[in-house]
Write a protein that holds these residues in place. Structure first.
Motif, PDB file in Angstrom:
ATOM      1  N   ALA A  43       0.855  -1.206   0.196  1.00 55.07           N
ATOM      2  CA  ALA A  43       0.045  -0.039  -0.024  1.00 55.07           C
ATOM      3  C   ALA A  43       0.899   1.284   0.150  1.00 55.07           C
ATOM      4  O   ALA A  43       0.520   2.363  -0.844  1.00 55.07           O
ATOM      5  CB  ALA A  43      -0.919   0.038   1.275  1.00 55.07           C
ATOM      6  N   CYS A  44       2.028   1.237   0.611  1.00 46.59           N
ATOM      7  CA  CYS A  44       2.693   2.413   0.628  1.00 46.59           C
ATOM      8  C   CYS A  44       3.394   2.608  -0.534  1.00 46.59           C
ATOM      9  O   CYS A  44       3.617   3.799  -1.155  1.00 46.59           O
ATOM     10  CB  CYS A  44       4.065   2.185   1.724  1.00 46.59           C
ATOM     11  SG  CYS A  44       3.315   2.217   3.559  1.00 46.59           S
ATOM     12  N   ALA A  45       3.758   1.562  -1.209  1.00 49.45           N
ATOM     13  CA  ALA A  45       4.580   1.825  -2.723  1.00 49.45           C
ATOM     14  C   ALA A  45       3.224   2.064  -3.639  1.00 49.45           C
ATOM     15  O   ALA A  45       3.684   3.145  -4.506  1.00 49.45           O
ATOM     16  CB  ALA A  45       5.085   0.366  -3.097  1.00 49.45           C
ATOM     17  N   PHE A  68      11.318  10.343   1.906  1.00 49.14           N
ATOM     18  CA  PHE A  68      12.492   9.114   2.005  1.00 49.14           C
ATOM     19  C   PHE A  68      12.277   8.006   1.166  1.00 49.14           C
ATOM     20  O   PHE A  68      13.049   7.200   0.911  1.00 49.14           O
ATOM     21  CB  PHE A  68      12.345   8.721   3.730  1.00 49.14           C
ATOM     22  CG  PHE A  68      13.536   7.788   4.017  1.00 49.14           C
ATOM     23  CD1 PHE A  68      14.617   8.212   4.169  1.00 49.14           C
ATOM     24  CD2 PHE A  68      13.018   6.603   4.217  1.00 49.14           C
ATOM     25  CE1 PHE A  68      15.476   7.128   4.817  1.00 49.14           C
ATOM     26  CE2 PHE A  68      13.770   5.354   4.713  1.00 49.14           C
ATOM     27  CZ  PHE A  68      14.985   5.841   4.772  1.00 49.14           C
ATOM     28  N   ILE A  69      10.921   7.432   1.269  1.00 51.44           N
ATOM     29  CA  ILE A  69      10.561   6.337   0.338  1.00 51.44           C
ATOM     30  C   ILE A  69      11.076   6.512  -1.110  1.00 51.44           C
ATOM     31  O   ILE A  69      11.671   5.668  -1.685  1.00 51.44           O
ATOM     32  CB  ILE A  69       9.200   5.776   0.637  1.00 51.44           C
ATOM     33  CG1 ILE A  69       8.898   5.447   2.021  1.00 51.44           C
ATOM     34  CG2 ILE A  69       8.730   4.714  -0.615  1.00 51.44           C
ATOM     35  CD1 ILE A  69       7.619   5.139   2.316  1.00 51.44           C
ATOM     36  N   GLN A  70      10.816   7.652  -1.678  1.00 54.72           N
ATOM     37  CA  GLN A  70      10.815   7.900  -3.101  1.00 54.72           C
ATOM     38  C   GLN A  70      12.492   7.935  -3.574  1.00 54.72           C
ATOM     39  O   GLN A  70      12.757   6.898  -4.173  1.00 54.72           O
ATOM     40  CB  GLN A  70       9.978   9.304  -3.583  1.00 54.72           C
ATOM     41  CG  GLN A  70      10.615   9.561  -4.791  1.00 54.72           C
ATOM     42  CD  GLN A  70      10.139  10.862  -5.329  1.00 54.72           C
ATOM     43  OE1 GLN A  70       8.989  11.468  -4.519  1.00 54.72           O
ATOM     44  NE2 GLN A  70      10.750  11.220  -6.173  1.00 54.72           N
ATOM     45  N   LYS A  71      12.964   8.899  -2.642  1.00 56.86           N
ATOM     46  CA  LYS A  71      14.461   9.058  -2.904  1.00 56.86           C
ATOM     47  C   LYS A  71      15.238   8.205  -2.525  1.00 56.86           C
ATOM     48  O   LYS A  71      16.431   7.844  -3.143  1.00 56.86           O
ATOM     49  CB  LYS A  71      14.736  10.655  -2.421  1.00 56.86           C
ATOM     50  CG  LYS A  71      13.815  11.651  -3.415  1.00 56.86           C
ATOM     51  CD  LYS A  71      14.256  12.808  -2.869  1.00 56.86           C
ATOM     52  CE  LYS A  71      13.055  13.845  -3.950  1.00 56.86           C
ATOM     53  NZ  LYS A  71      13.329  15.453  -3.541  1.00 56.86           N
ATOM     54  N   VAL A  72      15.092   7.786  -1.162  1.00 54.94           N
ATOM     55  CA  VAL A  72      16.181   6.847  -0.432  1.00 54.94           C
ATOM     56  C   VAL A  72      15.983   5.386  -0.957  1.00 54.94           C
ATOM     57  O   VAL A  72      16.856   4.868  -1.513  1.00 54.94           O
ATOM     58  CB  VAL A  72      16.474   7.042   0.957  1.00 54.94           C
ATOM     59  CG1 VAL A  72      17.557   6.233   1.624  1.00 54.94           C
ATOM     60  CG2 VAL A  72      16.606   8.843   1.187  1.00 54.94           C
ATOM     61  N   GLY A  78      17.322  11.038  -6.375  1.00 57.25           N
ATOM     62  CA  GLY A  78      17.642  10.655  -5.252  1.00 57.25           C
ATOM     63  C   GLY A  78      18.955  11.775  -4.789  1.00 57.25           C
ATOM     64  O   GLY A  78      19.553  12.022  -3.729  1.00 57.25           O
ATOM     65  N   GLU A  79      19.121  12.523  -6.036  1.00 59.69           N
ATOM     66  CA  GLU A  79      20.210  13.492  -5.621  1.00 59.69           C
ATOM     67  C   GLU A  79      19.982  14.755  -4.945  1.00 59.69           C
ATOM     68  O   GLU A  79      20.602  15.653  -4.436  1.00 59.69           O
ATOM     69  CB  GLU A  79      21.019  13.753  -6.992  1.00 59.69           C
ATOM     70  CG  GLU A  79      20.216  14.551  -7.978  1.00 59.69           C
ATOM     71  CD  GLU A  79      19.328  13.549  -8.877  1.00 59.69           C
ATOM     72  OE1 GLU A  79      18.517  13.914  -9.545  1.00 59.69           O
ATOM     73  OE2 GLU A  79      19.628  12.170  -8.781  1.00 59.69           O
TER      74      GLU A  79
END
Length: 95
Positions: A43-45, A68-72, A78-79
């Motif tokens: 569900a988070c994804a 945090f979920i998206q970029k890390v 992520g930059e």
């Protein structure tokens, strides 16, 4: 569901066993947009996908969580990290 702009809901089974749910879903502006999702992690994804597909902004109170979920975790864009997320990333990396 009416109190929040968007989110994930989890309905526990009546027997109260951990990890067993009657339903897990995603809602936007009080309307369920997805239900019967297999797990809270899925569900988070999927929530990231809903936000992206509907071109929505992250909820203000959860913006660092989703960043945090998206970029890390997912390594997307992520930059460019906010200072809070960068600090958390560094703490995890140095462990």
């Amino acid at each position: 569901l009416k109190k929040h702009t968007m989110g994930i809901y989890v309905i526990n089974k009546e027997d109260g066993q951990n990890g067993h749910y009657d339903d897990i879903g995603i809602f936007v502006e009080g309307e369920i947009v997805m239900d019967n999702i297999g797990s809270p992690a899925q569900a988070c994804a999927l929530m990231l996908g809903v936000i992206y597909a509907l071109n929505l902004a992250y909820p203000k109170e959860l913006r660092h969580y989703y960043e945090f979920i998206q970029k890390v975790l997912m390594g997307l864009d992520g930059e460019k990290l906010s200072p809070k997320v960068l600090g958390l990333k560094n703490k995890i990396a140095t462990g």
